[in-house]
Write a protein that holds these residues in place. Structure first.
Motif, PDB file in Angstrom:
ATOM      1  N   ARG A 287       0.836  -1.207   0.000  1.00 47.83           N
ATOM      2  CA  ARG A 287       0.000   0.000   0.000  1.00 47.83           C
ATOM      3  C   ARG A 287       0.869   1.255   0.000  1.00 47.83           C
ATOM      4  O   ARG A 287       0.545   2.248  -0.671  1.00 47.83           O
ATOM      5  N   ALA A 288       1.972   1.205   0.746  1.00 45.77           N
ATOM      6  CA  ALA A 288       2.854   2.361   0.806  1.00 45.77           C
ATOM      7  C   ALA A 288       3.474   2.659  -0.560  1.00 45.77           C
ATOM      8  O   ALA A 288       3.544   3.818  -0.990  1.00 45.77           O
ATOM      9  N   GLY A 291       1.161   4.317  -2.880  1.00 42.41           N
ATOM     10  CA  GLY A 291       0.976   5.722  -2.545  1.00 42.41           C
ATOM     11  C   GLY A 291       2.184   6.585  -2.859  1.00 42.41           C
ATOM     12  O   GLY A 291       2.187   7.782  -2.531  1.00 42.41           O
ATOM     13  N   ARG A 361      12.220   5.768  -3.445  1.00 45.64           N
ATOM     14  CA  ARG A 361      11.148   5.964  -4.430  1.00 45.64           C
ATOM     15  C   ARG A 361      11.652   6.591  -5.734  1.00 45.64           C
ATOM     16  O   ARG A 361      11.060   6.393  -6.800  1.00 45.64           O
TER      17      ARG A 361
END
Length: 367
Positions: A287-288, A291, A361
């Motif tokens: 989920r992270a 996002g 990221r």
């Protein structure tokens, strides 16, 4: 016309062995002359075209008298490729030259497009040739490639070339006119004209067979190529080459429409065919990442492979499906020591201040 020049400044065209070489191992020269005429028309209209051409092994096998089309062993394939590539290049130079075009030969291995610096070098060469109005003829360097370090099919090579060249479109000319909901030999098979998203249902439609027995790629490889191309912002079409002048004909095909393109670096990551290791993460980490977060060690439940800092890693969710790819911030040994740990515990385990994430990221792309 597939990918008209006005909407597609650069186009990659892949031609399979079964189209270029007949069953006796001879070049289908009249058909190829038609392809050259189509390319010339596109170039006159302002489009830059590169060709990924199969056929070297098939041509070489005929000249050497090798069994099974030169694919009886790796050594036979390498010998056939070395012999056939020079003949293939000569034919392309002649048919394009008859249209007033200059051909260039580029032979690549998997490593040339998987290592970032070599990828950038290949991209620069492609860009310069296309800018000069040359038609690059590209093939895998099968004379030196081994089973462990090869693309295995020219469908995915074409998609990777499209990334490197910054092309907006890829045409895979094949012995089939696109994707069907089941093997097209089965009764009631339905042609799929357009695919906006490659999901499990689309992948389930693929058939691994190669109808000719001469090539190495089936529909599975073509869908994999479409995924690579789409991730870089290029649309991909599968069209039949079993017609004359297929690049100018308005014939049935399947279009895999491009998504919004990722950055060049992330597109290269997403399109990579090899990874040095694999991380498995928990549902919270999944989920992270969705996002836009970095991958923290606390969310990693397992690691495999012998990787160094900066190597490409596949990232899988709890169900084992690969959902992302990124560059590791740690060696395999250090990663193993911090799996599932918070920042303070990581420092104690490593003996030095941990980095912000196990995969940042900025160096991570969702698949």
């Amino acid at each position: 016309m597939l990918f008209a020049p006005a909407s597609c400044p650069r186009l990659i065209v892949k031609i399979g062995s079964a189209l270029l070489v007949d069953e006796g191992g001879a070049v289908r020269r009249d058909w190829l002359a038609g392809i050259a005429a189509d390319i010339a028309a596109r170039c006159r209209a302002g489009q830059q075209v590169a060709v990924v051409s199969s056929g070297a092994i098939a041509l070489g096998a005929r000249r050497l008298g090798l069994a099974k089309g030169g694919r009886a062993s790796l050594e036979d394939a390498q010998a056939a490729a070395a012999t056939g590539q020079i003949a293939l290049s000569q034919v392309w130079a002649e048919v394009l030259g008859a249209e007033g075009l200059t051909a260039a030969q580029i032979l690549v291995t998997l490593d040339d497009l998987e290592h970032r610096r070599r990828y950038l070098n290949a991209a620069a060469t492609l860009d310069r040739l296309l800018t000069l109005g040359v038609v690059p003829i590209i093939n895998e360097n099968d004379s030196v490639a081994t089973e462990e370090i090869r693309f295995g099919d020219n469908d995915r090579l074409a998609a990777r070339v499209a990334q490197a060249a910054g092309a907006a479109g890829v045409v895979l000319l094949s012995d089939i006119d696109g994707l069907y909901d089941r093997n097209p030999a089965q009764p009631g098979a339905t042609h799929i004209a357009r695919v906006d998203r490659i999901d499990a249902a689309i992948e389930a439609m693929a058939d691994t067979g190669s109808a000719s027995g001469m090539g190495s790629g089936g529909m599975v490889s073509k869908i994999a190529a479409a995924r690579i191309a789409n991730s870089a912002g290029a649309s991909l079409a599968i069209a039949s080459g079993r017609i004359e002048r297929p690049l100018s004909a308005d014939a049935r095909h399947t279009l895999f429409a491009a998504e919004r393109g990722a950055s060049a670096r992330k597109a290269w990551l997403a399109g990579g065919l090899t990874a040095k290791g694999r991380l498995t993460i928990d549902a919270g980490a999944v989920r992270a990442l969705a996002g836009g977060a970095s991958l923290l060690a606390a969310g990693v439940t397992g690691a495999s492979g012998d990787f160094a800092r900066g190597d490409i890693l596949d990232i899988a969710g709890p169900d084992g499906r690969t959902i992302a790819r990124g560059l590791s911030e740690y060696t395999a040994a250090d990663a193993q020591m911090i799996l599932g740990l918070g920042r303070d515990a990581q420092e104690a385990a490593l003996g030095y201040a941990p980095r912000a994430a196990i995969v940042h990221r900025d160096h991570l792309v969702l698949l």
